[in-house]
Motif scaffolding. Sequence first.
Motif, PDB file in Angstrom:
ATOM      1  N   LEU A 238       6.400  -5.279  -6.497  1.00 50.34           N
ATOM      2  CA  LEU A 238       5.051  -5.769  -6.798  1.00 50.34           C
ATOM      3  C   LEU A 238       4.017  -5.086  -5.920  1.00 50.34           C
ATOM      4  N   ALA A 239       4.303  -4.984  -4.629  1.00 51.44           N
ATOM      5  CA  ALA A 239       3.351  -4.349  -3.710  1.00 51.44           C
ATOM      6  C   ALA A 239       3.082  -2.904  -4.115  1.00 51.44           C
ATOM      7  N   ALA A 240       4.136  -2.150  -4.362  1.00 51.33           N
ATOM      8  CA  ALA A 240       3.978  -0.732  -4.693  1.00 51.33           C
ATOM      9  C   ALA A 240       3.183  -0.540  -5.981  1.00 51.33           C
ATOM     10  N   ARG A 241       3.538  -1.291  -7.011  1.00 47.60           N
ATOM     11  CA  ARG A 241       2.858  -1.110  -8.300  1.00 47.60           C
ATOM     12  C   ARG A 241       1.444  -1.680  -8.296  1.00 47.60           C
ATOM     13  N   LEU A 242       1.229  -2.819  -7.664  1.00 42.09           N
ATOM     14  CA  LEU A 242      -0.136  -3.355  -7.602  1.00 42.09           C
ATOM     15  C   LEU A 242      -1.035  -2.412  -6.814  1.00 42.09           C
ATOM     16  N   TRP A 243      -0.529  -1.854  -5.727  1.00 40.19           N
ATOM     17  CA  TRP A 243      -1.298  -0.881  -4.956  1.00 40.19           C
ATOM     18  C   TRP A 243      -1.630   0.337  -5.825  1.00 40.19           C
ATOM     19  N   GLN A 244      -0.662   0.807  -6.594  1.00 39.88           N
ATOM     20  CA  GLN A 244      -0.911   1.956  -7.479  1.00 39.88           C
ATOM     21  C   GLN A 244      -1.945   1.627  -8.546  1.00 39.88           C
ATOM     22  N   ARG A 245      -2.100   0.345  -8.868  1.00 36.72           N
ATOM     23  CA  ARG A 245      -3.073  -0.097  -9.874  1.00 36.72           C
ATOM     24  C   ARG A 245      -4.397  -0.522  -9.241  1.00 36.72           C
ATOM     25  N   GLY A 246      -4.597  -0.179  -7.971  1.00 36.07           N
ATOM     26  CA  GLY A 246      -5.897  -0.394  -7.346  1.00 36.07           C
ATOM     27  C   GLY A 246      -6.059  -1.658  -6.525  1.00 36.07           C
ATOM     28  N   TYR A 247      -5.010  -2.449  -6.377  1.00 34.00           N
ATOM     29  CA  TYR A 247      -5.096  -3.639  -5.537  1.00 34.00           C
ATOM     30  C   TYR A 247      -4.848  -3.241  -4.084  1.00 34.00           C
ATOM     31  N   PRO A 248      -5.726  -3.631  -3.170  1.00 32.67           N
ATOM     32  CA  PRO A 248      -5.493  -3.326  -1.757  1.00 32.67           C
ATOM     33  C   PRO A 248      -4.398  -4.244  -1.183  1.00 32.67           C
ATOM     34  N   VAL A 249      -3.253  -3.660  -0.900  1.00 32.75           N
ATOM     35  CA  VAL A 249      -2.148  -4.390  -0.272  1.00 32.75           C
ATOM     36  C   VAL A 249      -2.293  -4.146   1.225  1.00 32.75           C
ATOM     37  N   VAL A 250      -2.710  -5.180   1.946  1.00 28.45           N
ATOM     38  CA  VAL A 250      -3.167  -4.989   3.319  1.00 28.45           C
ATOM     39  C   VAL A 250      -2.186  -5.430   4.401  1.00 28.45           C
ATOM     40  N   ALA A 251      -1.190  -6.252   4.043  1.00 31.69           N
ATOM     41  CA  ALA A 251      -0.333  -6.804   5.090  1.00 31.69           C
ATOM     42  C   ALA A 251       1.030  -7.205   4.543  1.00 31.69           C
ATOM     43  N   VAL A 252       2.045  -7.111   5.418  1.00 35.64           N
ATOM     44  CA  VAL A 252       3.397  -7.556   5.078  1.00 35.64           C
ATOM     45  C   VAL A 252       4.081  -8.065   6.340  1.00 35.64           C
ATOM     46  N   SER A 253       4.872  -9.117   6.171  1.00 36.23           N
ATOM     47  CA  SER A 253       5.785  -9.560   7.218  1.00 36.23           C
ATOM     48  C   SER A 253       7.116  -9.882   6.550  1.00 36.23           C
ATOM     49  N   SER A 254       8.164  -9.824   7.338  1.00 41.74           N
ATOM     50  CA  SER A 254       9.499 -10.133   6.827  1.00 41.74           C
ATOM     51  C   SER A 254      10.372 -10.539   7.995  1.00 41.74           C
ATOM     52  N   ARG A 255      11.470 -11.215   7.708  1.00 41.50           N
ATOM     53  CA  ARG A 255      12.415 -11.540   8.776  1.00 41.50           C
ATOM     54  C   ARG A 255      12.915 -10.263   9.438  1.00 41.50           C
ATOM     55  N   SER A 256      13.015  -9.200   8.655  1.00 40.66           N
ATOM     56  CA  SER A 256      13.464  -7.906   9.166  1.00 40.66           C
ATOM     57  C   SER A 256      12.280  -6.944   9.247  1.00 40.66           C
TER      58      SER A 256
END
Length: 167
Positions: free
Chosen positions: A17-35
């Motif tokens: 979702l992050a990769a494709r939404l970013w490619q479609r112009g959505y600014p993906v600004v942050a991520v966190s994960s257990r790893s």
Amino acid sequence: MKPTIGFVGAGMTGTALAARLWQRGYPVVAVSSRSMGSARRLASFVSGCTVCDGPQQVADLASVVFITTPDDVIADIAAGIRWRPGQIAVHCSGVHSTDILEPAGKHGAHACCLHPLQTFAGIEEAIDNISGSTFALEGDEAGLAAARGMAQALDGNIILLKAGDKA
């Protein structure tokens, strides 16, 4: 202007979702994960994405927060975030309704579910196949509007559900 998006959880669905939404112009600004490795992997697909120490930092940076963790921790993540009024909490569970995001609503945030009806064998396949998927959507009015816009940006087919329809 498209809303800023953050991801708590960096598995296959979140990364796709992050990769494709970013490619479609959505600014993906942050991520966190257990790893941290998973968070860094998601960020590697998205220019300008900050790898965060935890869910609150993601919520502080994004107006739309996807919780793409395993189903059994969605409620705990939602309860642990200090939500802002108008923010949108999204989960991708095929089992849970948006009732699981009730803590967000108590703080004035909106809730929705954007569940891709698609299985993925790996990250690259997930990124390749998320566009054009069918998405089951459920949520409040503002949450649904955001989810519908993202599903449409992904050239997805949309099925609207009520909370009781999930199972």
